[in-house]
Write an enzyme that holds these catalytic residues in place. Structure first.
Site, PDB file in Angstrom:
ATOM      1  N   ARG A  35       0.833  -1.196   0.000  1.00 15.24           N
ATOM      2  CA  ARG A  35       0.000   0.000   0.000  1.00 15.24           C
ATOM      3  C   ARG A  35       0.871   1.250   0.000  1.00 15.24           C
ATOM      4  O   ARG A  35       2.066   1.188   0.217  1.00 15.24           O
ATOM      5  CB  ARG A  35      -0.944  -0.026   1.180  1.00 15.24           C
ATOM      6  N   HIS A  36       0.250   2.388  -0.194  1.00 12.42           N
ATOM      7  CA  HIS A  36       0.922   3.674  -0.366  1.00 12.42           C
ATOM      8  C   HIS A  36       1.738   4.107   0.849  1.00 12.42           C
ATOM      9  O   HIS A  36       1.541   3.626   1.949  1.00 12.42           O
ATOM     10  CB  HIS A  36      -0.100   4.755  -0.730  1.00 12.42           C
TER      11      HIS A  36
END
Length: 176
Positions: A98-99
């Site tokens: 994820r980011h």
């Protein structure tokens, strides 16, 4: 030829629910890796591909996954933004990143750089996670959002926090 194309688009299907940006990043990553494996005279085109990949993916899209990073099949990127992965990192099959995540080495007490993490298969990594050092993240592990991981994580373990602590151990069904 079919295998070459299949390798390049291997992550396309598993990223169907993510953005086109995530799919393009992974397609370009796999293409650049594939071109770099060609024999010498044809490999010259990989220099152009690497330059384009670096400018487009790293500088414009803000995702640093060097083309020589060892990544297994079916990687999922969710909200690919501010993602930094050291080129010595190894990521297994069927993982989720994820980011705002950083995966890399760290400076040791003597001033040298440590090794980079080895991430197993089916590992899910939350947003804003930092994973540093010569550590191993076991298969089926889950790293909670905002965690700082500087020690090994056993297979089937859920960790979270700063520093990351074991929250839960899960039963892993490996099916036969």
């Amino acid at each position: 030829m079919y295998s070459f194309i299949q390798d390049i688009f291997q992550d396309w299907q598993v990223n169907q629910t993510t953005s086109l940006k995530c799919r393009l990043i992974l397609m370009m990553f796999r293409l650049t890796q594939a071109l770099n494996k060609l024999p010498f005279p044809f490999r010259l085109i990989s220099f152009i591909s690497r330059g384009f990949y670096q400018v487009f993916v790293e500088y414009l899209l803000g995702v640093e996954i060097p083309f020589d990073t060892e990544i297994g099949s079916n990687l999922q990127l969710h909200h690919a933004h501010s993602l930094v992965v050291n080129h010595q990192t190894t990521i297994g099959n069927n993982c989720i990143l994820r980011h705002c995540t950083t995966i890399g080495n760290k400076k040791t007490a003597d001033g040298s750089s440590s090794g980079s993490p080895k991430i197993g298969n089916y590992v899910e990594i939350g947003s804003n996670v930092v994973i540093l050092g010569d550590i191993t993240i076991g298969d089926h592990a889950v790293i909670g959002a905002g965690s700082v991981v500087i020690k090994d994580v056993a297979s089937g373990t859920v960790v979270a926090g700063n520093p990351a602590k074991v929250i839960q151990k899960k039963e892993i069904y490996l099916g036969k």
